[in-house]
Write a protein that holds these residues in place. Structure first.
Motif, PDB file in Angstrom:
ATOM      1  N   VAL A  99       0.835  -1.211   0.000  1.00  0.00           N
ATOM      2  CA  VAL A  99       0.000   0.000   0.000  1.00  0.00           C
ATOM      3  C   VAL A  99       0.868   1.259   0.000  1.00  0.00           C
ATOM      4  O   VAL A  99       0.625   2.210  -0.764  1.00  0.00           O
ATOM      5  N   LEU A 100       1.901   1.279   0.824  1.00  0.00           N
ATOM      6  CA  LEU A 100       2.769   2.459   0.900  1.00  0.00           C
ATOM      7  C   LEU A 100       3.579   2.634  -0.385  1.00  0.00           C
ATOM      8  O   LEU A 100       3.892   3.761  -0.770  1.00  0.00           O
ATOM      9  N   ALA A 101       3.903   1.545  -1.059  1.00  0.00           N
ATOM     10  CA  ALA A 101       4.582   1.656  -2.358  1.00  0.00           C
ATOM     11  C   ALA A 101       3.663   2.344  -3.366  1.00  0.00           C
ATOM     12  O   ALA A 101       4.115   3.176  -4.172  1.00  0.00           O
ATOM     13  N   MET A 102       2.376   2.022  -3.341  1.00  0.00           N
ATOM     14  CA  MET A 102       1.427   2.665  -4.249  1.00  0.00           C
ATOM     15  C   MET A 102       1.305   4.157  -3.940  1.00  0.00           C
ATOM     16  O   MET A 102       1.208   4.988  -4.854  1.00  0.00           O
ATOM     17  N   GLU A 103       1.329   4.496  -2.664  1.00  0.00           N
ATOM     18  CA  GLU A 103       1.310   5.916  -2.293  1.00  0.00           C
ATOM     19  C   GLU A 103       2.528   6.644  -2.852  1.00  0.00           C
ATOM     20  O   GLU A 103       2.414   7.753  -3.372  1.00  0.00           O
ATOM     21  N   LYS A 104       3.695   6.025  -2.740  1.00  0.00           N
ATOM     22  CA  LYS A 104       4.915   6.675  -3.227  1.00  0.00           C
ATOM     23  C   LYS A 104       4.880   6.838  -4.745  1.00  0.00           C
ATOM     24  O   LYS A 104       5.368   7.849  -5.275  1.00  0.00           O
TER      25      LYS A 104
END
Length: 384
Positions: A99-104
């Motif tokens: 999820v945090l990779a998608m945010e980045k």
């Protein structure tokens, strides 16, 4: 005399009424706590664990979802949940990392889920979308580690704090010799078919030892072929408790229940992609059904069966198992019968108390327990 008799009769009547009300309250309390009902089941798969739940370090959070027209309300029920009592989260950490990779990706105009890349020194060329799919379909460790190189441990941990989700600490990669390395490797990104650019690496904080209950476990552990006497120390390992896992799941499934600053910054297309990846069984992601049966990464309800999961059942989840600990964090939805609920549960199955010996009771006790737990809760919600 008659007056006295009437008084006695009234007192007895009030006493019976009061006793009835109190017993009714006690009965209602038992009936309205679904976990108490389910965990008292005579199903041998549950009894094998619940006859001594402390031995198995059981923690469970169940969320009943109540819909009233367009509004949604949660009712949370806990058994043994304690963020200060450590368990090893294994592959469940891959969910927030994805999820945090998608945010980045959203913060870089040159990146999207289809962007091709490779980690410097790695021979595998891939895309962000492909790695996220592998994380949920077959719990691929290399896919997780590539996204960790992209993010860095410090950015991951800052992401938890920013969303006010709860305590967590990601400190290492999974199943690689350089797992604890705090310096990430650069990513080579394809801007088009022939042009590449380098995303720089990051130098992250050295993890401090965790000060939690149960951080040292067992009576021995293996280092290579050598048996070391004494407890296995998890104090520098990843930390991702039940409360935090459940909080991440709620924010993905029901983002509108949270203020904007506590939601994950995903586009509608990204969230749709993520939800599809979470619920897909391996064959739907292109993997062999012989090698990866439907319940390969779905422990609740179907974990102890290799039969296909019915089409009307959607399980959005992430499991993890390592060091004798099994965990599943799931939103379960039956589209045919209108049943939905969330559950996160963890259990330790290490009868000999020795870690790294690959002698764990996953198939005998752990997965059957989680499967029965999910089934009993599903049947309870189906009746409700």
């Amino acid at each position: 005399m008659r007056t006295t008799l009437e008084k006695v009769q009234k007192i007895l009547l009030y006493s019976f009424v009061l006793i009835g009300l109190l017993s009714g309250c006690a009965s209602t309390s038992q009936e309205t706590d679904p976990l108490k009902q389910v965990l008292s089941s005579n199903d041998i798969r549950i009894r094998n664990v619940m006859d001594d739940p402390s031995l198995h370090e059981v923690q469970i959070r169940f969320t009943r979802i109540i819909r009233d027209n367009d509004s949604v309300r949660f009712e949370d029920y806990d058994f043994g949940v304690d963020s200060l009592q450590y368990f090893y989260p294994a592959s469940t950490v891959k969910f927030p990392i994805a999820v945090l990779a998608m945010e980045k990706i959203n913060r870089n105009k040159y990146l999207n889920l289809d962007t091709r890349f490779y980690v410097e020194g790695d021979s595998v060329e891939t895309t962000f979308g492909r790695e996220i799919t592998k994380i949920f379909a077959i719990s691929d460790n290399d896919a997780n580690n590539r996204l960790l190189e992209f993010l860095g441990q410090d950015a991951i941990n800052a992401g938890f704090r920013k969303k006010n989700i709860g305590p967590a600490r990601i400190s290492h990669r999974l199943s690689v010799p350089e797992a604890d390395e705090v310096t990430t490797r650069p990513l080579v990104i394809y801007l088009n078919d022939s042009t590449t650019t380098l995303l720089p690496n990051s130098v992250n904080s050295t993890p401090k030892p965790l000060n939690l209950g149960g951080i040292k476990k067992g009576k021995g552990y293996y280092e290579g072929d050598s048996l070391i006497q004494g407890s296995f120390d998890f104090s520098r390992k990843n930390y991702y408790p039940v409360t935090t896992q459940h909080g991440v799941l709620k924010r993905i499934i029901f983002p509108d229940m949270y203020p904007e600053e506590e939601r994950f910054d995903l586009s509608p297309a990204q969230r749709s992609f993520l939800l599809n990846a979470m619920k897909a069984v391996p064959r739907e992601a292109g993997y062999s059904a012989e090698d990866y049966y439907d319940s390969y990464g779905k422990f609740f309800i179907y974990g102890d069966s290799k039969e296909p999961i019915p089409a009307h059942m959607s399980i959005y989840n992430k499991v993890g198992y390592a060091y004798g600990t099994l965990t599943d964090c799931a939103y379960i939805k039956d589209d045919k019968n209108g049943v939905e609920f969330m559950i996160t549960a963890t259990i330790l199955v290490n009868a000999d108390g020795v870690f790294n010996d690959n002698e764990y009771e996953y198939e005998e006790i752990g997965i059957p327990f989680l499967s029965a737990l999910g089934s009993e809760l599903y049947q309870l919600e189906l009746k409700r």
